[in-house]
Scaffold this motif. Structure first.
Motif, PDB file in Angstrom:
ATOM      1  N   ALA A  93      -2.193  -7.174 -16.810  1.00 17.19           N
ATOM      2  CA  ALA A  93      -1.651  -6.185 -15.886  1.00 17.19           C
ATOM      3  C   ALA A  93      -2.738  -5.215 -15.426  1.00 17.19           C
ATOM      4  O   ALA A  93      -2.827  -4.877 -14.235  1.00 17.19           O
ATOM      5  CB  ALA A  93      -0.507  -5.426 -16.544  1.00 17.19           C
ATOM      6  N   ASP A  94      -3.570  -4.758 -16.353  1.00 17.48           N
ATOM      7  CA  ASP A  94      -4.666  -3.858 -15.986  1.00 17.48           C
ATOM      8  C   ASP A  94      -5.647  -4.553 -15.047  1.00 17.48           C
ATOM      9  O   ASP A  94      -6.172  -3.938 -14.115  1.00 17.48           O
ATOM     10  CB  ASP A  94      -5.409  -3.389 -17.242  1.00 17.48           C
ATOM     11  CG  ASP A  94      -4.565  -2.476 -18.119  1.00 17.48           C
ATOM     12  OD1 ASP A  94      -3.654  -1.820 -17.575  1.00 17.48           O
ATOM     13  OD2 ASP A  94      -4.807  -2.446 -19.340  1.00 17.48           O
ATOM     14  N   LEU A  97       3.668  -4.645  -3.098  1.00 18.78           N
ATOM     15  CA  LEU A  97       3.241  -4.879  -4.475  1.00 18.78           C
ATOM     16  C   LEU A  97       2.687  -3.608  -5.103  1.00 18.78           C
ATOM     17  O   LEU A  97       2.978  -3.295  -6.269  1.00 18.78           O
ATOM     18  CB  LEU A  97       2.199  -5.988  -4.515  1.00 18.78           C
ATOM     19  CG  LEU A  97       1.678  -6.380  -5.904  1.00 18.78           C
ATOM     20  CD1 LEU A  97       2.825  -6.829  -6.812  1.00 18.78           C
ATOM     21  CD2 LEU A  97       0.626  -7.487  -5.797  1.00 18.78           C
ATOM     22  N   ARG A  98       1.907  -2.859  -4.347  1.00 20.48           N
ATOM     23  CA  ARG A  98       1.358  -1.610  -4.886  1.00 20.48           C
ATOM     24  C   ARG A  98       2.475  -0.632  -5.236  1.00 20.48           C
ATOM     25  O   ARG A  98       2.440   0.041  -6.278  1.00 20.48           O
ATOM     26  CB  ARG A  98       0.402  -0.987  -3.876  1.00 20.48           C
ATOM     27  CG  ARG A  98      -0.975  -1.644  -3.857  1.00 20.48           C
ATOM     28  CD  ARG A  98      -1.838  -1.067  -2.773  1.00 20.48           C
ATOM     29  NE  ARG A  98      -3.232  -1.496  -2.917  1.00 20.48           N
ATOM     30  CZ  ARG A  98      -4.131  -1.442  -1.951  1.00 20.48           C
ATOM     31  NH1 ARG A  98      -3.779  -0.980  -0.747  1.00 20.48           N
ATOM     32  NH2 ARG A  98      -5.368  -1.845  -2.160  1.00 20.48           N
ATOM     33  N   ALA A  99       3.489  -0.537  -4.383  1.00 18.14           N
ATOM     34  CA  ALA A  99       4.599   0.369  -4.653  1.00 18.14           C
ATOM     35  C   ALA A  99       5.355  -0.051  -5.911  1.00 18.14           C
ATOM     36  O   ALA A  99       5.757   0.790  -6.722  1.00 18.14           O
ATOM     37  CB  ALA A  99       5.539   0.392  -3.448  1.00 18.14           C
ATOM     38  N   ALA A 100       5.557  -1.348  -6.088  1.00 20.84           N
ATOM     39  CA  ALA A 100       6.259  -1.837  -7.277  1.00 20.84           C
ATOM     40  C   ALA A 100       5.468  -1.536  -8.541  1.00 20.84           C
ATOM     41  O   ALA A 100       6.040  -1.142  -9.565  1.00 20.84           O
ATOM     42  CB  ALA A 100       6.524  -3.332  -7.134  1.00 20.84           C
ATOM     43  N   PRO A 145       7.014   0.809 -15.643  1.00 20.57           N
ATOM     44  CA  PRO A 145       6.835   1.663 -16.835  1.00 20.57           C
ATOM     45  C   PRO A 145       5.536   1.317 -17.578  1.00 20.57           C
ATOM     46  O   PRO A 145       5.225   0.144 -17.787  1.00 20.57           O
ATOM     47  CB  PRO A 145       8.059   1.319 -17.695  1.00 20.57           C
ATOM     48  CG  PRO A 145       9.042   0.713 -16.758  1.00 20.57           C
ATOM     49  CD  PRO A 145       8.253   0.005 -15.709  1.00 20.57           C
ATOM     50  N   ASP A 146       4.807   2.329 -17.969  1.00 15.35           N
ATOM     51  CA  ASP A 146       3.532   2.115 -18.654  1.00 15.35           C
ATOM     52  C   ASP A 146       3.691   1.463 -20.022  1.00 15.35           C
ATOM     53  O   ASP A 146       2.750   0.837 -20.525  1.00 15.35           O
ATOM     54  CB  ASP A 146       2.786   3.444 -18.818  1.00 15.35           C
ATOM     55  CG  ASP A 146       2.304   3.991 -17.477  1.00 15.35           C
ATOM     56  OD1 ASP A 146       2.127   3.185 -16.545  1.00 15.35           O
ATOM     57  OD2 ASP A 146       2.119   5.218 -17.379  1.00 15.35           O
ATOM     58  N   ASP A 198      11.655  -3.734  -9.223  1.00  9.06           N
ATOM     59  CA  ASP A 198      11.667  -2.694  -8.203  1.00  9.06           C
ATOM     60  C   ASP A 198      12.674  -3.007  -7.085  1.00  9.06           C
ATOM     61  O   ASP A 198      12.665  -2.352  -6.048  1.00  9.06           O
ATOM     62  CB  ASP A 198      10.265  -2.543  -7.602  1.00  9.06           C
ATOM     63  CG  ASP A 198      10.036  -1.192  -6.967  1.00  9.06           C
ATOM     64  OD1 ASP A 198      10.401  -0.159  -7.586  1.00  9.06           O
ATOM     65  OD2 ASP A 198       9.505  -1.153  -5.829  1.00  9.06           O
ATOM     66  N   GLY A 199      13.508  -4.023  -7.308  1.00  8.48           N
ATOM     67  CA  GLY A 199      14.546  -4.345  -6.342  1.00  8.48           C
ATOM     68  C   GLY A 199      14.131  -5.301  -5.250  1.00  8.48           C
ATOM     69  O   GLY A 199      14.876  -5.507  -4.281  1.00  8.48           O
TER      70      GLY A 199
END
Length: 387
Positions: A77-78, A164-167, A172-173, A187-188
């Motif tokens: 993910a990072d 994708l950036r918004a999602a 959650p971290d 994110d819907g």
């Protein structure tokens, strides 16, 4: 259609025996398969590697343009986030996230993803689950899982960059997504499926490489073979010494050749010939004489590097011919040893290696004993994509 792509190659690949993205598969590094496919489809490619692996990526992707590398993070993910940060396209730009461990990417899959993304927030290739699924507890079967509507997700997964950036900003971290579509799903977003391909398998375990080797070798055989010829020339001055290196063999002599490395003019000329055959510049581009690490270096390092670049392109060196130009030393007594050494370095049969010598009849700098020259010709075969 121009789009962006992030190829995640920062993992350790421990289950596959380590460093699977750098291993050779059907003649070239695993990573190169995917990057080539994406570049040929028109993508701007960002390769995410473990910190310090940028040079490994440069070697694996030598000769390719349109890509750059960035350092990955502690988790996949990072690494994806770092790749996204390296892109500066508009929000509606298509971006594909792909795992380097899936080298079987085809133009057909890329095309299906680009088409499917119209009207959707994300798209991914997938295969229906064909096997019966069992739930196991402690080694015992605890039930049978209905496989209807179950799919095996593959990559690349495609999105609009802004979506994708918004999602990711809302993720959650303290949670880790299993893939990038999961981020947009949460994110819907609406994700659609396209037909995947069996050869887009993920290399996870050591035995996967045997299957992938067969699949990719078959794929390579469908590409046309192109024969190329390269030429090289090198010369060095004589200086004080007790021996000289020529074509990988040390010969006792009352002088030595002066150079930054071991000044083996035969290997230098041959290295340039191979580099020329694949359009990779010359020896100075790869091993600058200004870099102290190459001072006194054995020139077989340079030749092996050039041959490795051919292999990385799915090709092979098939024949080499070196001519040494000098008055002294006498080359004939050492010619067989030189041929054997070149055959060893390049993994060639002896009859595919020629070493000859000539003089300039006392004319020029070699005739006056000021230096030695070498010229070489290399024939290589490379598989090329149909245009």
């Amino acid at each position: 259609m121009t789009f962006s792509a992030i190829v995640v190659a920062a993992g350790t690949g421990s289950r596959a025996g380590g460093d699977k993205q750098w291993r050779t598969l059907a003649g070239k590094p695993v990573l190169r398969w995917s990057v080539e496919a994406l570049l040929q489809a028109g993508a701007e490619v960002v390769v995410v590697t473990a910190p310090g692996d940028g040079e490994r990526a440069a070697e694996a992707l030598s000769g390719l343009t349109g890509w750059r590398s960035v350092d990955g993070g502690a988790t996949r993910a990072d690494s994806v986030r770092n790749g996204l940060a390296a892109l500066d396209g508009p929000d509606n730009q298509v971006v594909m996230i792909h795992d380097a461990a899936r080298p079987g990417l085809s133009p057909a899959v890329i095309g299906r993803l680009l088409t499917a993304l119209d009207g959707a927030d994300g798209a991914l290739p997938a295969l229906p689950v064909a096997d019966t699924l069992k739930r196991g507890v402690g080694g015992d079967v605890a039930g049978t899982v209905d496989r209807a509507d179950l799919w095996r997700a593959q990559t690349p997964q495609a999105f609009r960059l802004g979506r994708l950036r918004a999602a990711w900003a809302n993720w959650p971290d303290d949670q880790t997504p299993t893939d990038d579509c999961a981020v947009v799903e949460r994110d819907g977003g609406r994700i659609v499926l396209v037909d995947g391909e069996a050869r887009l398998m993920k290399l996870t375990y050591p035995e996967d490489f045997e299957m992938a080797e067969a699949l990719m070798a078959t794929r390579m055989q469908t590409r046309p073979v192109q024969t190329r010829v390269g030429m090289g020339f090198d010369a060095h001055r004589w200086g004080s010494g007790t021996s000289v290196w020529l074509c990988g063999v040390e010969i006792p002599h009352d002088q030595t050749l002066i150079g930054h490395s071991d000044a083996d003019a035969g290997l230098h000329a041959l290295t340039d010939a191979i580099l020329g055959a694949i359009g990779e510049g010359d020896i100075g581009d790869h091993f600058p004489p200004t870099e102290p690490q190459w001072k006194g270096a054995p020139s077989d390092v340079f030749l092996k590097h050039a041959a490795g670049l051919v292999t990385a392109r799915g090709g092979r060196v098939v024949h080499v011919d070196v001519t040494l130009i000098c008055e002294r030393p006498k080359v004939k007594p050492h010619r067989q040893a030189m041929r054997e050494r070149l055959a060893e370095i390049l993994d060639l049969p002896l009859d595919a290696v020629s070493v000859k010598a000539t003089t300039t009849e006392a004319m020029g700098f070699t005739g006056r004993g000021e230096g030695l020259a070498a010229q070489a010709v290399a024939t290589v075969e490379v598989r090329v994509s149909a245009r």
